[in-house]
Design a protein around this motif. Sequence first.
Motif, mmCIF file in Angstrom:
data_model
loop_
_atom_site.group_PDB
_atom_site.id
_atom_site.type_symbol
_atom_site.label_atom_id
_atom_site.label_comp_id
_atom_site.label_asym_id
_atom_site.label_seq_id
_atom_site.Cartn_x
_atom_site.Cartn_y
_atom_site.Cartn_z
ATOM 1 N N LYS A 276 1.938 1.393 5.514
ATOM 2 C CA LYS A 276 1.961 0.043 4.948
ATOM 3 C C LYS A 276 0.632 -0.297 4.284
ATOM 4 O O LYS A 276 0.599 -0.906 3.207
ATOM 5 N N THR B 130 0.462 1.434 0.991
ATOM 6 C CA THR B 130 1.322 0.763 0.017
ATOM 7 C C THR B 130 0.643 -0.480 -0.546
ATOM 8 O O THR B 130 0.677 -0.741 -1.764
ATOM 9 N N LEU B 131 0.011 -1.259 0.320
ATOM 10 C CA LEU B 131 -0.717 -2.449 -0.150
ATOM 11 C C LEU B 131 -1.833 -2.073 -1.116
ATOM 12 O O LEU B 131 -2.051 -2.758 -2.126
ATOM 13 N N ILE C 133 -0.266 -1.346 -4.442
ATOM 14 C CA ILE C 133 0.246 -2.543 -5.113
ATOM 15 C C ILE C 133 -0.876 -3.328 -5.778
ATOM 16 O O ILE C 133 -0.785 -3.727 -6.947
ATOM 17 N N THR D 92 8.878 -10.365 -0.232
ATOM 18 C CA THR D 92 9.341 -8.978 -0.359
ATOM 19 C C THR D 92 8.567 -8.060 0.571
ATOM 20 O O THR D 92 9.152 -7.202 1.251
ATOM 21 N N LEU D 93 7.257 -8.228 0.610
ATOM 22 C CA LEU D 93 6.453 -7.399 1.514
ATOM 23 C C LEU D 93 6.790 -7.701 2.968
ATOM 24 O O LEU D 93 6.802 -6.794 3.814
ATOM 25 N N ARG E 7 10.068 -6.047 4.141
ATOM 26 C CA ARG E 7 9.890 -4.596 4.197
ATOM 27 C C ARG E 7 9.056 -4.182 5.398
ATOM 28 O O ARG E 7 9.367 -3.192 6.082
ATOM 29 N N PHE E 8 7.998 -4.921 5.673
ATOM 30 C CA PHE E 8 7.050 -4.504 6.703
ATOM 31 C C PHE E 8 7.471 -4.889 8.116
ATOM 32 O O PHE E 8 6.980 -4.311 9.086
ATOM 33 N N TRP F 167 8.720 1.047 3.856
ATOM 34 C CA TRP F 167 7.274 0.837 3.955
ATOM 35 C C TRP F 167 6.474 1.435 2.810
ATOM 36 O O TRP F 167 5.425 0.917 2.437
ATOM 37 N N SER G 173 9.413 -1.511 -4.767
ATOM 38 C CA SER G 173 8.208 -2.182 -5.268
ATOM 39 C C SER G 173 8.330 -2.643 -6.710
ATOM 40 O O SER G 173 7.383 -3.245 -7.239
ATOM 41 N N LEU H 61 7.661 -6.242 -7.415
ATOM 42 C CA LEU H 61 6.283 -6.673 -7.194
ATOM 43 C C LEU H 61 5.401 -6.466 -8.420
ATOM 44 O O LEU H 61 4.361 -7.109 -8.556
#
Length: 491
Positions: free
Chosen positions: A282, A285-286, A289, A309-310, A313-314, A322, A329, A332
């Motif tokens: 996670k 991924t952040l 993004i 959305t996050l 998912r998380f 994740w 994504s 986003l």
Amino acid sequence: MISVRPAPAEDSEGPEGSEGSPRAFGVRQALRSPRLPHVLLGLGLFAAYTTFSLARYHRFASMSWDLAIFEQVVRSYAHLQAPVSAIKGHEFNILGDHFSPVLVLLAPLYRVFPSPMTLLVVQAALFAVSAVIVSATAARFLGRTRGLLVGAAYGLSWGVQRAVDFDFHEIAFAVPLLAMVLRQFLLGRWRHVVYWSLPLVLVKEDLGLTVAAVGVCLFLARQRRAGAALAVFGAAATAAVLFVIIPSFNPSNGYDYWDKVSDEKTDSPSLLSGLFDGLDIKGETLLWIIGVTAFLALRSTLVLIAVPTLAWRFVSHEGNYWGTDWHYSAVLMPIVFMALIHAVRDADRSRRPWIRRYARNAVPAVTAIAATMCLQLPIRDLIQSETYDGGQRVEQAKAALKEIPDGATVEANTGLMSHLTGRTTVYWVGNTAPITPEYIALDLATGWSSPLTDPVGYARQLHPSARYELVFHQGPYAVMALRDGPGQGSS
């Protein structure tokens, strides 16, 4: 607090030109139009997305069952029937799985061009349109050159590329809608923000919360009445869909995805039970993004729109949600890139000189990041010969398809599925009850089923009371025909 400054004059360097004013239309005027570079960018991206998607389809490389499911749904709409997907279950109404009535918009086009390729081309067009919106908006506030750079970086962003790589998904409609919502936000056109937000609730059930987040941003921009109303509407729409509409179409009278956020011990919904799982994935991924905007998007309150959305998912136990793969994504990307535009535009008012300098260099940096990341992303395959030539495997797949007549009932896995849904009734392997299908078509090498050496024995496991005969077996593909069984091809 979100600040919204007046947009540059319509006759400035921005792409709007004299928007809304009378113009003489002709080739010369069109070539001089400030909109032209952004349209050309969109056409280039559309060509790349379409080529990539169709090449994947033609080499029988679909990654999932989604394209086949969506074709079944759109095919139903096109013939004025309930949106049934046999892959999800016998006579299963897809509105009992995900709430995406927006797909009905594809029905007229599909009726004229009845093929899964129609869905892929439409998705490519929707993503390309979103890039034009982002590029034009960036040019409006940052100048034409920087606008084109931002648009190109967005069009090549990993979130969009992963979605294109994943065949078709309904979120393709949400991407340009979100881009338009945020464009209107930056222009300070508050009513238009509300109008463009409303259709999002028809794309997928979770996007009502995204609409609510847009309402929160409106509230922070001192549009309190509109913001509060939109936030309430979005939250109420999500609640209505999850607790009333979807259960009314679902065979179990519920929402099948609650188990993704359930407590594994008590089996009851829990928003925190999965939050601390996979923190390394996670976190990565952040970084991806926000990293595509050189982290400058964090200076804009518009990133709040990405939170719903996050969040879903998380908090889920589903590991596929994740990471950076699949299509999750894509929605986003317009959010963080519009936040980037907002942040760069307002950075010149910062009291910190280093932020002003950082913002001035942000756009070329973001473009360089996008270009560098392309070396590891699907778009690079466009220059690989293997992308356009599936070799002997493609010929074997085509031969397998010839064994199955139009109108048949077929049990299949992902290998051949999306090439059958347009002319047969396709079911997922092991999910055909109460039907005994006339054919079983398998890609024996697909990751969705264990590699098989005895297709007929596998068919016997699936349907103990039926007898299937192997009619085709070349390479990884096997086709079996029903020779004796209860109600051949029917319940």
